[in-house]
Design a protein around this motif. Structure first.
Motif, PDB file in Angstrom:
ATOM      1  N   TRP A  18       9.152-113.165 -35.656  1.00  0.00           N
ATOM      2  CA  TRP A  18       8.050-112.986 -36.601  1.00  0.00           C
ATOM      3  C   TRP A  18       6.919-112.163 -35.999  1.00  0.00           C
ATOM      4  O   TRP A  18       6.293-111.359 -36.695  1.00  0.00           O
ATOM      5  CB  TRP A  18       7.521-114.335 -37.086  1.00  0.00           C
ATOM      6  CG  TRP A  18       8.428-114.949 -38.090  1.00  0.00           C
ATOM      7  CD1 TRP A  18       9.190-116.065 -37.926  1.00  0.00           C
ATOM      8  CD2 TRP A  18       8.709-114.474 -39.404  1.00  0.00           C
ATOM      9  NE1 TRP A  18       9.927-116.314 -39.056  1.00  0.00           N
ATOM     10  CE2 TRP A  18       9.651-115.351 -39.988  1.00  0.00           C
ATOM     11  CE3 TRP A  18       8.261-113.393 -40.155  1.00  0.00           C
ATOM     12  CZ2 TRP A  18      10.146-115.177 -41.277  1.00  0.00           C
ATOM     13  CZ3 TRP A  18       8.752-113.226 -41.444  1.00  0.00           C
ATOM     14  CH2 TRP A  18       9.678-114.099 -41.983  1.00  0.00           C
ATOM     15  N   SER A  58       7.243-109.802 -33.702  1.00  0.00           N
ATOM     16  CA  SER A  58       7.662-108.399 -33.650  1.00  0.00           C
ATOM     17  C   SER A  58       7.654-107.758 -35.034  1.00  0.00           C
ATOM     18  O   SER A  58       7.289-106.587 -35.181  1.00  0.00           O
ATOM     19  CB  SER A  58       9.038-108.268 -33.004  1.00  0.00           C
ATOM     20  OG  SER A  58      10.021-108.905 -33.781  1.00  0.00           O
ATOM     21  N   VAL A  59       7.993-108.512 -36.061  1.00  0.00           N
ATOM     22  CA  VAL A  59       7.949-107.979 -37.424  1.00  0.00           C
ATOM     23  C   VAL A  59       6.506-107.683 -37.824  1.00  0.00           C
ATOM     24  O   VAL A  59       6.201-106.613 -38.364  1.00  0.00           O
ATOM     25  CB  VAL A  59       8.613-108.954 -38.425  1.00  0.00           C
ATOM     26  CG1 VAL A  59       8.284-108.589 -39.855  1.00  0.00           C
ATOM     27  CG2 VAL A  59      10.112-108.984 -38.220  1.00  0.00           C
ATOM     28  N   ALA A  60       5.602-108.607 -37.542  1.00  0.00           N
ATOM     29  CA  ALA A  60       4.199-108.425 -37.907  1.00  0.00           C
ATOM     30  C   ALA A  60       3.571-107.244 -37.170  1.00  0.00           C
ATOM     31  O   ALA A  60       2.882-106.407 -37.776  1.00  0.00           O
ATOM     32  CB  ALA A  60       3.417-109.705 -37.618  1.00  0.00           C
ATOM     33  N   GLY A  80       5.185-104.734 -35.760  1.00  0.00           N
ATOM     34  CA  GLY A  80       5.861-103.517 -36.209  1.00  0.00           C
ATOM     35  C   GLY A  80       5.326-103.010 -37.538  1.00  0.00           C
ATOM     36  O   GLY A  80       5.088-101.813 -37.712  1.00  0.00           O
ATOM     37  N   LEU A  81       5.099-103.922 -38.481  1.00  0.00           N
ATOM     38  CA  LEU A  81       4.531-103.515 -39.764  1.00  0.00           C
ATOM     39  C   LEU A  81       3.102-103.021 -39.606  1.00  0.00           C
ATOM     40  O   LEU A  81       2.687-102.065 -40.270  1.00  0.00           O
ATOM     41  CB  LEU A  81       4.593-104.675 -40.755  1.00  0.00           C
ATOM     42  CG  LEU A  81       5.974-105.021 -41.293  1.00  0.00           C
ATOM     43  CD1 LEU A  81       5.919-106.285 -42.153  1.00  0.00           C
ATOM     44  CD2 LEU A  81       6.555-103.868 -42.079  1.00  0.00           C
ATOM     45  N   GLY A  82       2.346-103.658 -38.714  1.00  0.00           N
ATOM     46  CA  GLY A  82       0.978-103.208 -38.461  1.00  0.00           C
ATOM     47  C   GLY A  82       0.936-101.810 -37.874  1.00  0.00           C
ATOM     48  O   GLY A  82       0.119-100.975 -38.288  1.00  0.00           O
ATOM     49  N   MET A 127       3.239 -99.505 -38.208  1.00  0.00           N
ATOM     50  CA  MET A 127       3.656 -98.567 -39.257  1.00  0.00           C
ATOM     51  C   MET A 127       2.530 -98.316 -40.254  1.00  0.00           C
ATOM     52  O   MET A 127       2.347 -97.188 -40.716  1.00  0.00           O
ATOM     53  CB  MET A 127       4.891 -99.105 -39.988  1.00  0.00           C
ATOM     54  CG  MET A 127       6.127 -99.147 -39.120  1.00  0.00           C
ATOM     55  SD  MET A 127       6.635 -97.521 -38.554  1.00  0.00           S
ATOM     56  CE  MET A 127       7.140 -96.792 -40.068  1.00  0.00           C
ATOM     57  N   LEU A 128       1.758 -99.339 -40.573  1.00  0.00           N
ATOM     58  CA  LEU A 128       0.629 -99.184 -41.480  1.00  0.00           C
ATOM     59  C   LEU A 128      -0.428 -98.259 -40.886  1.00  0.00           C
ATOM     60  O   LEU A 128      -0.931 -97.353 -41.557  1.00  0.00           O
ATOM     61  CB  LEU A 128       0.018-100.544 -41.808  1.00  0.00           C
ATOM     62  CG  LEU A 128      -1.204-100.533 -42.714  1.00  0.00           C
ATOM     63  CD1 LEU A 128      -0.810-100.085 -44.111  1.00  0.00           C
ATOM     64  CD2 LEU A 128      -1.837-101.902 -42.757  1.00  0.00           C
TER      65      LEU A 128
END
Length: 79
Positions: free
Chosen positions: A16, A18-20, A22-24, A26-27
């Protein structure tokens, strides 16, 4: 190592996190690209102050991305 020896809570937390992150990242990269393109449009339209604001935002995003890379490398080499 058997199936029962896996620390599922730590594995779930790592997934979780790494997903958070990673999305940050990318944003922030998306905001950098968008602000760079809007700065070019503002400059072409004769809006120098708007172009400057978007350029500052682009630079801030690039610095944040660089910081994320440095922090990630530090965390990987520290463990």
């Amino acid at each position: 190592m058997t199936f029962a020896e896996i620390d599922w809570a730590a594995l779930g937390q790592a997934a979780w996190t790494s997903v958070a992150i990673g999305l940050g990242v990318m944003l922030v990269a998306g905001v950098a690209v968008t602000s760079s393109l809007r700065a070019q449009d503002a400059k072409a339209g004769g809006h120098g102050s708007g172009s400057a604001v978007f350029n500052v935002l682009t630079i801030a995003c690039v610095v944040a991305l660089f910081a994320a890379i440095v922090i990630g490398i530090y965390i990987m080499t520290d463990k």
